[in-house]
Write an enzyme that holds these catalytic residues in place. Structure first.
Site, PDB file in Angstrom:
ATOM      1  N   PHE A 399     -61.423   1.508 -37.123  1.00  0.00           N
ATOM      2  CA  PHE A 399     -60.142   1.987 -36.599  1.00  0.00           C
ATOM      3  C   PHE A 399     -59.756   1.333 -35.270  1.00  0.00           C
ATOM      4  O   PHE A 399     -59.085   1.938 -34.447  1.00  0.00           O
ATOM      5  CB  PHE A 399     -60.165   3.517 -36.451  1.00  0.00           C
ATOM      6  CG  PHE A 399     -60.873   4.199 -37.588  1.00  0.00           C
ATOM      7  CD1 PHE A 399     -60.432   4.044 -38.896  1.00  0.00           C
ATOM      8  CD2 PHE A 399     -62.016   4.948 -37.365  1.00  0.00           C
ATOM      9  CE1 PHE A 399     -61.101   4.643 -39.948  1.00  0.00           C
ATOM     10  CE2 PHE A 399     -62.693   5.545 -38.420  1.00  0.00           C
ATOM     11  CZ  PHE A 399     -62.239   5.391 -39.717  1.00  0.00           C
ATOM     12  N   CYS A 400     -60.192   0.085 -35.069  1.00  0.00           N
ATOM     13  CA  CYS A 400     -59.846  -0.665 -33.845  1.00  0.00           C
ATOM     14  C   CYS A 400     -60.249   0.091 -32.589  1.00  0.00           C
ATOM     15  O   CYS A 400     -59.584  -0.006 -31.554  1.00  0.00           O
ATOM     16  CB  CYS A 400     -58.356  -0.990 -33.816  1.00  0.00           C
ATOM     17  SG  CYS A 400     -57.817  -2.106 -35.111  1.00  0.00           S
ATOM     18  N   ASN A 401     -61.324   0.863 -32.672  1.00  0.00           N
ATOM     19  CA  ASN A 401     -61.790   1.645 -31.530  1.00  0.00           C
ATOM     20  C   ASN A 401     -63.303   1.464 -31.400  1.00  0.00           C
ATOM     21  O   ASN A 401     -64.079   2.348 -31.738  1.00  0.00           O
ATOM     22  CB  ASN A 401     -61.441   3.124 -31.734  1.00  0.00           C
ATOM     23  CG  ASN A 401     -61.636   3.954 -30.465  1.00  0.00           C
ATOM     24  OD1 ASN A 401     -62.488   3.656 -29.638  1.00  0.00           O
ATOM     25  ND2 ASN A 401     -60.850   4.998 -30.330  1.00  0.00           N
TER      26      ASN A 401
END
Length: 477
Positions: A399-401
């Site tokens: 999740f791009c985190n």
């Protein structure tokens, strides 16, 4: 089989309404779903990826198409009648964006961008970092916010991260305040109002606390704004970023940077482009930047899509952000309760939830992984395949985190360094495979997120899907 599922849903819904009496006050959303989002039930789709993208209503599309068919719009960088028609709409939408978020036009400007990432980049590349300055951010941040560190370091500024603490993945506030006390010259603090991974909601009180210590504050509202009211008359971050499709699905390709005028004046643009200047010369080798938002809107903005932003915001306003928030909170609370108690016959929990398992200071998205009866991790990609077969739309991955993911999965700095020890570029799938083979770990998860068109049947269907994975080995899923 279908009859028994329907009977189970009816009985569960009856119990749910007794447990969550506030849900009754959101019944208008069921009428709205039937009228505006009928395609969900016609297609038999259980949509659980609102943090990835919101859904547009039928009326939004009709209004936009009727506007485009009924008038002539030209490039607003001119003064002919078609251009003036477009300019009027751009100005109108800009004003309504400020009104929707209760942002005073005396304090804030609305800068239109292609998405939240582009808004973040505008701040990162223009912030006047230099030696002795600091960029502070939380472990839990989107990659686009993490990316500002490269601008900061390239200009000689120091970069520091505030850790989050498992299992709830909330920020260590002692560490945060210690870092805020270390302000130097120019200081930028960036954090999300709501984690796009765990759903944790971080305190908006930090805005004024940081500013009182000499920090400018960038607040990422991409995951927060779709289901929570943001009152910029009460809270005064220096920069706020969002993508409108996250709020109401359509149009894509339009985001916003809401910036305080005092903070905007500190930024120094590293280049100029069409639309950002009042005059530029080749022979004089010079230029003058435009003032305010015009200096940051490069080229021709997406003027044909902008009216749809107002239609979307008015759609949300007609429902009421408090109503949306209440419904999502009731549904997520019920789902968390259902998932927490699921155990295999061996006694092993079916799922591990990353982040809070109660609704205090958390939003409508949750990340989790599934485990088999022997406690073996089930590959999240295989879960997604099974979900697709049940017409459940969810999301899997990191999740791009990366920061929150690394802490949630207990990954060490040394393990992460393995992905970067060679010059050869490693893909995420390759890294996940190495982790699983070497350590039996993962950096990925399953994410379920709710939004304005969610109903009880959606969360019930996911709970039933989760139950279908009980007592099945990881190899069989």
């Amino acid at each position: 089989m279908a009859h028994s599922l329907a009977t189970g849903l009816t009985a569960a819904y009856s119990r749910f309404k007794k447990a969550y009496p506030d849900y009754e006050s959101t019944q208008a959303l069921d009428e709205m779903r039937a009228a505006e989002y009928a395609r969900l039930d016609l297609k038999g789709v259980v949509y659980l990826d609102y943090t990835g993208a919101g859904l547009y209503s039928d009326s939004q599309i009709r209004q936009h198409m009727e506007l485009l068919r009924g008038d002539v719009f030209g490039n607003p960088h001119s003064i002919n009648s078609a251009s003036e028609a477009a300019t009027l709409w751009v100005d109108r939408v800009r004003a309504y964006v400020l009104e929707f978020f209760n942002a005073s036009p005396d304090e804030y400007v609305a800068i239109f961008t292609s998405n939240a990432t582009a808004a973040i980049k505008l701040v990162g590349e223009s912030y006047p970092f230099g030696p002795g300055d600091r960029y502070l951010l939380t472990f839990d941040n989107h990659n686009s916010v993490n990316g500002i560190r490269e601008f900061a370091r390239s200009k000689g500024a120091a970069v520091a991260y505030v850790p989050v603490i498992p299992p709830e993945l909330r920020v260590d506030e002692r560490s945060l305040r210690k870092q805020l006390d270390m302000s130097g010259g120019r200081n930028l603090f960036a954090y999300p109002a709501q984690s796009n991974l765990s759903g944790v909601q971080f305190s908006l009180e930090w805005i004024a606390e940081a500013q009182s210590r000499g920090w400018d504050v960038l607040l990422d509202c991409a995951a927060f704004a779709p289901t929570n009211g943001l009152d910029l008359g009460r809270w005064h971050p220096d920069f706020v970023v969002m993508s409108f499709y996250k709020l109401f699905g359509y149009p894509t390709g339009v985001g916003c940077l809401l910036a305080r005028k005092s903070a905007l004046a500190k930024l120094s643009r590293p280049w100029f482009a069409g639309g950002t200047i009042t005059i530029a010369s080749v022979q004089a080798d010079d230029y003058h930047l435009a003032e305010g938002e015009a200096a940051f809107e490069e080229g021709t903005i997406n003027y044909l899509s902008l009216p749809a932003v107002e239609f979307g915001l008015r759609h949300m306003a007609s429902i009421g952000m408090e109503t949306i928030h209440r419904r999502v909170s009731c549904l997520m609370s019920w789902l968390l309760g259902e998932l927490r108690v699921l155990r295999h016959a061996t006694g092993v929990p079916l799922v591990r939830i990353y982040g809070p398992t109660e609704m205090h200071m958390r939003g409508g998205n949750l990340a989790l992984n599934f485990y088999d009866p022997d406690g073996k991790l089930v590959d999240h990609r295989r879960v997604e395949i099974r979900a697709n077969q049940s017409r459940i739309c969810l999301r899997t991955g990191c999740f791009c985190n990366p920061g929150a993911s690394e802490i949630a999965h207990g990954l060490s700095k040394e393990q992460m360094a393995e992905a970067f020890k060679d010059d050869e570029r490693m893909t995420l799938d390759q890294f996940l495979s190495v982790l699983e083979q070497k350590d039996g770990q993962s950096a990925g998860a399953v994410r379920v997120s709710l939004g304005l068109a969610s109903n009880f049947a959606d969360v019930y269907n996911f709970a039933q899907f989760a139950r279908s994975l009980l007592d099945i080995s990881a190899k069989e899923i």
